[in-house]
Design a protein around this motif. Structure first.
Motif, PDB file in Angstrom:
ATOM      1  N   ASN A 177      -1.100   1.262   8.515  1.00 63.10           N
ATOM      2  CA  ASN A 177      -0.091   2.210   8.035  1.00 63.10           C
ATOM      3  C   ASN A 177      -0.458   3.629   8.440  1.00 63.10           C
ATOM      4  OD1 ASN A 177       1.945   0.715   6.363  1.00 63.10           O
ATOM      5  ND2 ASN A 177       0.052  -0.021   5.401  1.00 63.10           N
ATOM      6  N   SER A 178       0.561   4.383   8.838  1.00 63.44           N
ATOM      7  CA  SER A 178       0.359   5.774   9.248  1.00 63.44           C
ATOM      8  C   SER A 178       1.664   6.528   9.013  1.00 63.44           C
ATOM      9  CB  SER A 178      -0.055   5.834  10.723  1.00 63.44           C
ATOM     10  OG  SER A 178       0.952   5.280  11.546  1.00 63.44           O
ATOM     11  N   THR A 179       1.697   7.760   9.468  1.00 59.67           N
ATOM     12  CA  THR A 179       2.920   8.566   9.356  1.00 59.67           C
ATOM     13  C   THR A 179       3.818   8.285  10.550  1.00 59.67           C
ATOM     14  OG1 THR A 179       1.758  10.300   8.136  1.00 59.67           O
ATOM     15  CG2 THR A 179       3.858  10.895   9.177  1.00 59.67           C
ATOM     16  N   GLU A 210       7.889   9.713   7.710  1.00 55.93           N
ATOM     17  CA  GLU A 210       7.692   8.736   6.637  1.00 55.93           C
ATOM     18  C   GLU A 210       6.220   8.351   6.607  1.00 55.93           C
ATOM     19  OE1 GLU A 210       9.041   7.296   3.447  1.00 55.93           O
ATOM     20  OE2 GLU A 210      10.669   7.757   4.858  1.00 55.93           O
ATOM     21  N   SER A 211       5.540   8.647   5.483  1.00 56.41           N
ATOM     22  CA  SER A 211       4.118   8.358   5.369  1.00 56.41           C
ATOM     23  C   SER A 211       3.892   6.919   4.937  1.00 56.41           C
ATOM     24  CB  SER A 211       3.460   9.311   4.369  1.00 56.41           C
ATOM     25  OG  SER A 211       4.055   9.177   3.092  1.00 56.41           O
ATOM     26  N   ASP A 212       2.687   6.380   5.255  1.00 51.67           N
ATOM     27  CA  ASP A 212       2.292   5.013   4.879  1.00 51.67           C
ATOM     28  C   ASP A 212       3.351   4.004   5.289  1.00 51.67           C
ATOM     29  OD1 ASP A 212      -0.086   5.927   3.742  1.00 51.67           O
ATOM     30  OD2 ASP A 212       0.898   6.330   1.826  1.00 51.67           O
ATOM     31  N   ALA A 213       3.679   3.997   6.564  1.00 55.66           N
ATOM     32  CA  ALA A 213       4.725   3.106   7.076  1.00 55.66           C
ATOM     33  C   ALA A 213       4.339   2.622   8.465  1.00 55.66           C
ATOM     34  CB  ALA A 213       6.067   3.826   7.110  1.00 55.66           C
ATOM     35  N   ILE A 214       5.047   1.593   8.937  1.00 58.00           N
ATOM     36  CA  ILE A 214       4.882   1.082  10.300  1.00 58.00           C
ATOM     37  C   ILE A 214       6.263   0.915  10.917  1.00 58.00           C
ATOM     38  CG2 ILE A 214       2.738  -0.138   9.771  1.00 58.00           C
ATOM     39  CD1 ILE A 214       4.404  -2.750   9.854  1.00 58.00           C
ATOM     40  N   GLU A 215       6.299   0.810  12.222  1.00 55.63           N
ATOM     41  CA  GLU A 215       7.550   0.620  12.952  1.00 55.63           C
ATOM     42  C   GLU A 215       7.445  -0.646  13.790  1.00 55.63           C
ATOM     43  OE1 GLU A 215      10.542   3.604  15.267  1.00 55.63           O
ATOM     44  OE2 GLU A 215       8.525   3.438  16.106  1.00 55.63           O
ATOM     45  N   ILE A 216       8.415  -1.563  13.639  1.00 53.83           N
ATOM     46  CA  ILE A 216       8.426  -2.817  14.396  1.00 53.83           C
ATOM     47  C   ILE A 216       9.811  -3.023  14.996  1.00 53.83           C
ATOM     48  CG2 ILE A 216       6.668  -3.861  12.914  1.00 53.83           C
ATOM     49  CD1 ILE A 216       8.940  -5.516  11.639  1.00 53.83           C
ATOM     50  N   ILE A 240       5.728 -15.917   4.777  1.00 51.80           N
ATOM     51  CA  ILE A 240       6.787 -14.905   4.690  1.00 51.80           C
ATOM     52  C   ILE A 240       6.470 -13.960   3.541  1.00 51.80           C
ATOM     53  CG2 ILE A 240       9.234 -14.501   4.218  1.00 51.80           C
ATOM     54  CD1 ILE A 240       9.848 -17.152   5.515  1.00 51.80           C
ATOM     55  N   ILE A 241       6.611 -12.650   3.810  1.00 48.39           N
ATOM     56  CA  ILE A 241       6.411 -11.652   2.754  1.00 48.39           C
ATOM     57  C   ILE A 241       7.620 -10.729   2.687  1.00 48.39           C
ATOM     58  CG2 ILE A 241       3.905 -11.703   2.986  1.00 48.39           C
ATOM     59  CD1 ILE A 241       4.129  -8.988   4.448  1.00 48.39           C
ATOM     60  N   ASP A 242       7.831 -10.114   1.526  1.00 49.59           N
ATOM     61  CA  ASP A 242       8.908  -9.140   1.343  1.00 49.59           C
ATOM     62  C   ASP A 242       8.436  -7.769   1.818  1.00 49.59           C
ATOM     63  OD1 ASP A 242      10.621 -11.015   0.167  1.00 49.59           O
ATOM     64  OD2 ASP A 242       9.705 -10.700  -1.809  1.00 49.59           O
ATOM     65  N   VAL A 299      11.699   0.847  10.391  1.00 46.93           N
ATOM     66  CA  VAL A 299      10.523   1.424   9.749  1.00 46.93           C
ATOM     67  C   VAL A 299      10.332   0.732   8.400  1.00 46.93           C
ATOM     68  CG1 VAL A 299       9.449   3.518   8.847  1.00 46.93           C
ATOM     69  CG2 VAL A 299      10.842   3.620  10.918  1.00 46.93           C
ATOM     70  N   LEU A 300       9.125   0.183   8.171  1.00 48.85           N
ATOM     71  CA  LEU A 300       8.834  -0.600   6.976  1.00 48.85           C
ATOM     72  C   LEU A 300       7.729   0.062   6.145  1.00 48.85           C
ATOM     73  CD1 LEU A 300       8.696  -4.173   8.586  1.00 48.85           C
ATOM     74  CD2 LEU A 300      10.670  -3.033   7.572  1.00 48.85           C
ATOM     75  N   LYS A 301       7.817  -0.151   4.847  1.00 49.66           N
ATOM     76  CA  LYS A 301       6.779   0.295   3.922  1.00 49.66           C
ATOM     77  C   LYS A 301       6.342  -0.888   3.055  1.00 49.66           C
ATOM     78  CE  LYS A 301       6.547   4.369   2.427  1.00 49.66           C
ATOM     79  NZ  LYS A 301       6.641   5.664   1.738  1.00 49.66           N
ATOM     80  N   ASP A 302       5.292  -0.657   2.267  1.00 50.00           N
ATOM     81  CA  ASP A 302       4.768  -1.644   1.307  1.00 50.00           C
ATOM     82  C   ASP A 302       4.136  -2.856   1.988  1.00 50.00           C
ATOM     83  OD1 ASP A 302       5.774   0.072  -0.599  1.00 50.00           O
ATOM     84  OD2 ASP A 302       7.584  -1.115  -0.969  1.00 50.00           O
TER      85      ASP A 302
END
Length: 375
Positions: A49-51, A299-305, A326-328, A340-343
């Motif tokens: 996770n990053s900004t 967006e902090s603490d997120a990833i992009e896929i 599978i995860i939410d 862009v995803l978080k959590d």
């Protein structure tokens, strides 16, 4: 004897057929070997996770920031100038774009100026006798009066008596009538308001120009603006002066622009807000179509896929001990190709490329350099 031999042969044939059928049946009962189970090799990535900078894509066509539609306010014949009035012709600021024949109107202006001069000259003897204190300034005005130049401003009247006397002779009304005619005379020459280029020409030299007729369009090619419509969700994120990266449709040229204006209202029908991006480059032309990428927010603490890795219900595949699970997830922004995803906890192993027919519980083999031949 023959019958006995045939009976024996028939019995032997029946016995042989029975044993042959038993042999074939026994051979068909043999079990086939179980097929070897194939474990798919998958491409994976580890979550860090990053900004993430959220970039809003937009597109539109360029319009000159300074443009003028040329209209005629007078009527006359279009006279030939130093340059042909053709699209693509460049002009400097103050240079004549169009000259309309004003010889007839010019004569009427000169006649009105002459009448004004005569009216002032006619009151000079009375001024000398009744208003000797103001006589000299009016004499100086007459001496500086030149019919070939713009009519000078009337001397300032200092007393009520002088004002009543001058106004009563109709000099003030004659003066403003002349100034009005001079203003209209200036409309016979249309000058370039700025250095630019003619993009449209609807008349040619020698043609009769009518009052209110459109003559062409003139632009400043040094600065352009691109209008883009964005979702109302980004209304609070857009800032004037924000730098914008632009490129052409072929992605062979890149340009730098900036948000110059943001509309203060939202379109009620489309629920979008309009922003204007200013861009300057010598290679740009009006009407050119560009793509823009606006930096909306971080967006902090997120990833992009990639979006094709997302499942229905805001879920993604992860790999745990060579088994798919599978995860939410919490998607915060979608673009055409990315999300862009978080959590998602750091260190989680996720798929980096979609796997056809994947399901939870499926055994997989993460791709490494040693098993690359298995793919």
């Amino acid at each position: 004897m023959r019958k006995i031999i045939l009976s024996i042969l028939g019995g032997l044939l029946i016995v042989g057929a029975y044993f042959a059928s038993q042999y074939i049946a026994d051979k068909g009962d043999k079990k086939r070997p179980a097929p070897e189970k194939v474990v798919k090799t998958v491409f994976t990535d580890t979550v860090h996770n990053s900004t993430v900078q959220i970039v809003i894509p937009a597109n539109g066509s360029l319009v000159a920031k300074r443009r003028v539609e040329l209209y005629s306010e007078v009527q006359g014949v279009f006279r030939t100038g130093n340059k042909l009035f053709k699209p693509g012709q460049e002009y400097r600021q103050g240079e004549n774009l169009i000259r309309i024949d004003a010889s007839e109107y010019y004569a009427s202006v000169q006649s009105a100026k002459s009448n004004l001069y005569n009216s002032i000259a006619a009151i000079m003897p009375d001024l000398r006798l009744d208003f000797p204190e103001v006589f000299q300034k009016w004499q100086t005005y007459l001496n500086g009066f030149d019919l070939n130049k713009s009519t000078p401003k009337l001397p300032k009247m200092t007393t009520d008596k002088e004002n009543y006397f001058i106004t009563g002779r109709g000099i003030v009304s004659n003066y403003y009538n002349v100034k009005n005619l001079e203003q209209r005379l200036a409309k016979y020459n249309i000058r370039a308001p700025f250095t630019g280029i003619l993009t449209e020409a609807l008349v040619t030299e020698g043609s009769l120009i009518r009052n209110g007729q459109k003559l062409g369009e003139y632009i400043d090619p040094s600065a352009y603006e691109m209008e883009v419509a964005l979702s109302k969700a980004y209304a609070s994120l857009l800032k004037v002066g924000e730098q914008v990266a632009l490129n052409n449709l072929d992605k062979t040229q890149n340009f730098n622009g900036a948000v110059s204006r943001v509309n203060g209202s939202i379109d009620a029908t489309t629920q979008t807000i309009t922003a204007y991006i200013e861009v300057k480059d010598k290679t740009l032309k009006e009407g050119m179509y560009l793509e823009a990428n606006l930096n909306a927010k971080e967006e902090s603490d997120a990833i992009e896929i990639n979006r094709n890795l997302m499942l229905d219900g805001d879920q993604i595949f992860v790999v745990r001990d060579s088994i798919l699970d599978i995860i939410d997830v919490n998607p915060v922004y979608f673009s055409d190709a990315k999300v862009v995803l978080k959590d998602i906890p750091n260190g989680t192993i996720i798929l980096s490329k979609p796997v056809p027919g994947a399901y939870a519980g499926m055994k997989v083999k993460p791709y490494t350099a040693t098993n690359s031949k298995d793919i």
